[in-house]
Motif scaffolding. Structure first.
Motif, PDB file in Angstrom:
ATOM      1  N   GLY A 246      15.165  42.129  32.624  1.00  0.00           N
ATOM      2  CA  GLY A 246      14.125  42.845  33.435  1.00  0.00           C
ATOM      3  C   GLY A 246      14.661  42.472  35.012  1.00  0.00           C
ATOM      4  O   GLY A 246      15.777  42.292  35.275  1.00  0.00           O
ATOM      5  N   LYS A 247      13.611  42.442  35.776  1.00  0.00           N
ATOM      6  CA  LYS A 247      13.894  41.825  37.093  1.00  0.00           C
ATOM      7  C   LYS A 247      15.256  42.192  37.796  1.00  0.00           C
ATOM      8  O   LYS A 247      15.341  43.188  38.013  1.00  0.00           O
ATOM      9  CB  LYS A 247      13.476  40.273  37.338  1.00  0.00           C
ATOM     10  N   GLY A 248      16.102  41.387  37.787  1.00  0.00           N
ATOM     11  CA  GLY A 248      17.272  41.584  38.294  1.00  0.00           C
ATOM     12  C   GLY A 248      18.226  42.649  38.053  1.00  0.00           C
ATOM     13  O   GLY A 248      19.275  43.113  38.732  1.00  0.00           O
ATOM     14  N   LEU A 249      17.951  43.122  36.907  1.00  0.00           N
ATOM     15  CA  LEU A 249      18.731  44.308  36.206  1.00  0.00           C
ATOM     16  C   LEU A 249      18.555  45.413  36.895  1.00  0.00           C
ATOM     17  O   LEU A 249      19.579  46.060  37.378  1.00  0.00           O
ATOM     18  CB  LEU A 249      18.339  44.656  34.823  1.00  0.00           C
ATOM     19  N   GLY A 250      17.478  45.801  37.321  1.00  0.00           N
ATOM     20  CA  GLY A 250      17.294  46.866  38.396  1.00  0.00           C
ATOM     21  C   GLY A 250      17.430  46.735  39.829  1.00  0.00           C
ATOM     22  O   GLY A 250      17.501  47.603  40.517  1.00  0.00           O
ATOM     23  N   GLY A 251      17.469  45.320  40.171  1.00  0.00           N
ATOM     24  CA  GLY A 251      17.649  44.945  41.670  1.00  0.00           C
ATOM     25  C   GLY A 251      16.586  45.548  42.333  1.00  0.00           C
ATOM     26  O   GLY A 251      16.840  45.668  43.712  1.00  0.00           O
ATOM     27  N   GLY A 252      15.306  45.871  41.772  1.00  0.00           N
ATOM     28  CA  GLY A 252      14.155  46.327  42.751  1.00  0.00           C
ATOM     29  C   GLY A 252      13.685  47.281  41.941  1.00  0.00           C
ATOM     30  O   GLY A 252      12.564  47.780  42.506  1.00  0.00           O
ATOM     31  N   VAL A 253      14.290  48.392  41.204  1.00  0.00           N
ATOM     32  CA  VAL A 253      13.676  49.663  40.641  1.00  0.00           C
ATOM     33  C   VAL A 253      13.104  49.003  39.154  1.00  0.00           C
ATOM     34  O   VAL A 253      13.649  48.137  38.497  1.00  0.00           O
ATOM     35  CB  VAL A 253      14.608  50.709  40.357  1.00  0.00           C
ATOM     36  N   PRO A 254      12.112  49.776  38.641  1.00  0.00           N
ATOM     37  CA  PRO A 254      11.422  49.050  37.228  1.00  0.00           C
ATOM     38  C   PRO A 254      12.688  49.486  36.147  1.00  0.00           C
ATOM     39  O   PRO A 254      12.729  50.754  35.848  1.00  0.00           O
ATOM     40  CB  PRO A 254      10.203  50.031  37.192  1.00  0.00           C
TER      41      PRO A 254
END
Ligand SMILES: *Cc1c(COP(=O)(O)O)cnc(C)c1O
Length: 394
Positions: A246-254
């Motif tokens: 989660g978190k870092g995978l989108g770099g800021g998008v959900p």
């Protein structure tokens, strides 16, 4: 008539500082009065490439002009591409995309329970750990070992006995015919950045294999380069059966993901889904983030900044008589001699002319979650600001 923009209509969920951020770039934020802040929280280890990185802006703009949403009932190219890349990098076979980390963990719990029903005579219990954090849905709160959460919103979802991190006997003692899996964070984040040891991860993999149980790693916080390796469990040389991101995978998008070995994938039509799963806009951003982070030179940069941060924190420990520093990669903590974490966090924000954003997940602890592309100068600047704060608080 212009109406002042106030928080009055937002549902109250937490004490929030009286600051309204309006812009971000890299490791820096700006509030609506123009004050700048050096950000070592980064949306809770979410903005892996900092605020508004060009890769993300380009990916969003390009994908937004092509295709935003088609429903998970149809294929789309960014989702298929990102799944292929994640499978390749993780050694796991299949990927299910979600919007949040909690939703990825819910999916992992469902997959393990379904697998238990099919292959382990209905076993459904998942051993989790004291002080662990897996999210804020009812099942993931029940899986979490956060003190007090067992009675908050009772009754809990049953089936999550708690062991102690880095104590393999405490895990073994909980295994019964009902056990189907063990689930843990390779580095406990909200508990205060507590890494599972190499020996414990090795022993856990061995134990779960011998007893025919699934090993689930929650890498929502520790994954995507945060701990120097692309995935933190790789530091202990094991392969899990299921992993969540989660978190870092989108770099800021959900954007979140549930990954699993082929043999474990047992969802049937209708078992799992959700309106935004594998949304092309989000997965296009995930692709841009992964493309950047997975570069060996980028992982080497994380290593270098992590070494710099760890050494700098250790110097502060010695200079100010603190307890110690710990962590993996750019997920680090400083242990303070007293419960002054919240005080330092608020004084850091109030520093002038530039403020500093820090986080205190425990009363006696500061946590550092900078952008993975944080510069050497920014790390040095943070250490100088912290030095000044510690001198004042101490
Ligand atoms: C943040 C976090 C979650 C929950 O992710 P959300 O996107 O907030 O639902 C789950 N597990 C760990 C380890 C986390 O740090």
């Amino acid at each position: 008539m212009t109406v002042a923009i106030t928080p009055d209509s937002l549902m109250w969920i937490a004490h929030r500082p009286d600051i309204v951020f309006t812009e971000g770039e890299g490791s820096w934020l700006r509030d609506r009065d123009g004050k700048r802040y050096l950000d070592f929280v980064q949306g809770w280890a979410v903005n892996s490439l900092g605020h508004c990185p060009p890769q993300m802006r380009d990916a969003l703009a390009a994908q937004a002009a092509k295709l935003v949403s088609v429903s998970p009932a149809f294929y789309n190219e960014p989702a298929m591409q990102l799944a292929q890349l994640l499978a390749q990098h993780s050694g796991l076979d299949k990927v299910f995309f979600t919007s949040t980390g909690a939703e990825a963990n819910e999916g992992a719990i469902k997959l393990a329970r379904k697998w238990g029903r099919m292959h382990r005579g209905g076993a459904f219990e998942i051993i989790t750990f004291d002080n662990s954090f897996h999210g804020r849905t009812l099942a993931t709160m029940s899986a979490s070992g956060k003190p007090g959460w067992d009675s908050l919103f009772a009754p809990q979802v049953p089936g999550f006995p708690k062991a102690q991190l880095n104590d393999i006997n405490s895990v073994e003692a909980l295994i019964t015919d009902n056990t189907v899996a063990v689930m843990l964070e390779p580095v406990q984040g909200e508990a205060g950045v507590i890494p599972a040891t190499y020996e414990f991860m090795q022993a856990l993999r061995e134990l779960t294999t011998v007893r025919g149980l699934l090993l689930v790693v929650d890498e929502v916080q520790s994954g995507m380069g945060r701990c120097s390796a692309l995935f933190a469990h790789q530091l202990s040389g094991i392969r899990p059966d299921i992993m969540t991101l989660g978190k870092g995978l989108g770099g800021g998008v959900p954007l979140g993901a549930l990954l699993a070995r082929e043999e474990v994938c047992c969802f049937e039509a209708g078992d799992q889904g959700g309106t935004y799963n594998g949304n092309p806009l989000m997965t296009a951003v995930g692709l841009a983030v992964l493309d950047t982070i997975a570069e060996p030179a980028f992982l080497a940069h994380i290593d270098a900044r992590a070494a710099q941060l760890a050494a700098g924190l250790q110097r502060l420990v010695e200079r100010h008589g603190l307890i110690g520093e710990r962590g993996e990669g750019l997920l680090r903590a400083l242990v303070l001699p007293g419960d002054v974490g919240a005080d330092i966090v608020s004084r850091a924000r109030e520093l002038a002319p530039e403020g500093l954003l820090l986080n205190a997940p425990r009363p006696n602890l500061l946590r550092f979650m900078p952008a993975l592309n944080v510069s050497e100068t920014e790390v040095e600047q943070m250490l100088e600001m912290l030095d000044e704060l510690l001198a004042r608080v101490g």
